[in-house]
Design a protein around this motif. Sequence first.
Motif, short mmCIF file in Angstrom:
data_model
loop_
_atom_site.label_atom_id
_atom_site.label_comp_id
_atom_site.label_asym_id
_atom_site.label_seq_id
_atom_site.Cartn_x
_atom_site.Cartn_y
_atom_site.Cartn_z
N TYR A 44 0.84 -1.20 0.00
CA TYR A 44 0.00 0.00 0.00
C TYR A 44 0.88 1.24 0.00
N PHE A 45 0.44 2.27 -0.73
CA PHE A 45 1.09 3.58 -0.71
C PHE A 45 0.06 4.62 -0.33
N SER A 46 0.41 5.49 0.61
CA SER A 46 -0.54 6.46 1.13
C SER A 46 -0.18 7.87 0.73
N GLU A 47 -0.99 8.48 -0.11
CA GLU A 47 -0.77 9.89 -0.45
C GLU A 47 -1.00 10.81 0.75
N PRO A 48 -2.05 10.62 1.54
CA PRO A 48 -2.21 11.49 2.71
C PRO A 48 -1.02 11.43 3.67
N TYR A 49 -0.44 10.25 3.83
CA TYR A 49 0.71 10.09 4.72
C TYR A 49 1.92 10.85 4.19
N ASP A 50 2.02 10.95 2.89
CA ASP A 50 3.11 11.70 2.26
C ASP A 50 2.78 13.20 2.23
N TRP A 51 1.55 13.54 1.89
CA TRP A 51 1.21 14.93 1.62
C TRP A 51 0.96 15.77 2.87
N TYR A 52 0.23 15.23 3.82
CA TYR A 52 -0.36 16.08 4.87
C TYR A 52 0.27 15.93 6.26
N THR A 53 1.42 15.28 6.35
CA THR A 53 2.05 15.04 7.65
C THR A 53 3.01 16.19 8.00
N TYR A 54 2.47 17.38 8.09
CA TYR A 54 3.29 18.57 8.34
C TYR A 54 3.92 18.52 9.73
N ARG A 55 3.11 18.24 10.72
CA ARG A 55 3.59 18.24 12.11
C ARG A 55 4.35 16.94 12.42
N ALA A 56 3.81 15.82 12.00
CA ALA A 56 4.36 14.52 12.39
C ALA A 56 5.79 14.32 11.89
N ARG A 57 6.10 14.80 10.71
CA ARG A 57 7.43 14.54 10.16
C ARG A 57 8.55 15.21 10.94
N GLY A 58 8.20 16.27 11.68
CA GLY A 58 9.22 16.98 12.44
C GLY A 58 9.57 16.34 13.76
N ARG A 59 8.87 15.26 14.13
CA ARG A 59 9.25 14.51 15.33
C ARG A 59 10.33 13.50 14.90
N TYR A 60 11.50 14.04 14.60
CA TYR A 60 12.51 13.28 13.88
C TYR A 60 12.95 12.00 14.57
N LEU A 61 13.15 12.05 15.88
CA LEU A 61 13.76 10.91 16.54
C LEU A 61 12.91 9.65 16.42
N GLU A 62 11.61 9.77 16.50
CA GLU A 62 10.78 8.56 16.42
C GLU A 62 10.88 7.92 15.04
N HIS A 63 11.17 8.71 14.02
CA HIS A 63 11.33 8.16 12.67
C HIS A 63 12.74 7.67 12.41
N LEU A 64 13.70 8.19 13.17
CA LEU A 64 15.10 7.77 13.01
C LEU A 64 15.43 6.51 13.82
N GLU A 65 14.70 6.27 14.89
CA GLU A 65 15.03 5.13 15.74
C GLU A 65 15.12 3.80 14.97
#
Length: 300
Positions: A190-211
Motif C-alpha cells: 500500500y502507498f498512502s498519499e495522505p501520509y506523504d502529503w499532509y504530515t506537516y507536524r508529524a514529520r518533524g518529530r525526527y527521533l521517532e522516525h530515526l530510531e
Amino acid sequence: MSSIRDRVKQLVPTQVTNRVKDSLVDYAVRTSDRRPLPDFLIIGTKRGGTTSLWNYLIQHPLVPRLFPAWNTKASHYFEENWHRGEAWYRSHFPTERQRAALESRHGGPARVGEAAPLYMFHPLAAQRVAALMPSVRLIVLLRDPVERAYSHWNERRTHGIEPLDFADALAAEEERTAGERERLIAEPEYFSEPYDWYTYRARGRYLEHLEPWLDRFDRARILFLPSEALYRDARLTYRRTLDFLGLPPYNLPNFKVYNDRRSAPLAPALRTELTAYYRPYNDALRQRLGLNLDWPERAA
C-alpha cells in the motif's frame, strides 16, 4: 533559447519517445543482475535540502545519475514501488562495467545512490533497506521542524494539493492521516498519499522516525547534516559529504539552491505554538544524536 531536450520533444512524437523509454526500462531490468545496489541513500528530510545536495553530488564525475535518467533523484522503491521487486530497483543503477569505466576515467571509486525523503518517515523503509543493503551509507538532512512544516505546507499549496491554510491544515492533520501509518504496516504494498502529503507536524518529530534506522545501522554509516549548515555553507557541507562517501575532492562552480520556495512569513502565533510543541522532541533528538542543532527554542 530552448534546450536540445525541448527540441527533441517538439520533433519526435510522444508515442515514439514512450516506446524508447519502455525499451530502455526493459533493457535495464533484463540486465539487473549486472547492476550493483547503491552505495548511499539520502533518506530525509522532506524540504530539508535533499534536492540541492543530490544535485551537487551528481555533478561529481564519480557519482552517476539514476538510470534511466528521467530527471529524477529517486526510484521510490522502499515506499511507493516495493511491489516491483529487486530487479526493477537494480535497473535504476549503472552496470559493473559502467562503474569500472567511470573509475578508470576519473581515477577514483564510483559512488551510486538516490535521494528519497520519504524513506526516513516510512514505517517499513528501514527494515527493507537493512535487509537488502546492510552496508549502505545513509545521509540525513535535519531542518528546524517549524520551518520544515511550513515549507512542506507551502509546497503542497503551490502544487494545488493543499486547499487549507496552514493553521487549518495543522488542525486537520490527525484526521486526514488517521490509520494511514497502521495500514502501511499491515499492507506492505500500500502507498498512502495522505501520509506523504499532509504530515506537516508529524514529520518533524525526527527521533521517532530515526530510531528504526539507528537500531539497524551502525552510527558510523549515518551522516547527520543540519539543513541550516547546508544553507549557510554549502561548499563545506558538500566536502563533508564527499569525505563520508569516500569520494575525492571536487570543486563545483557554484552551489545553486534547488527547489527553493519563497513564502510569506509564518504567523507569529503559529510559530510560537509549533516551537513549543517541538521543544521536547528536539531536546531528545540532540541528546540521542549528540548534535548541535541551533534551532530556536523560543519564537522570536
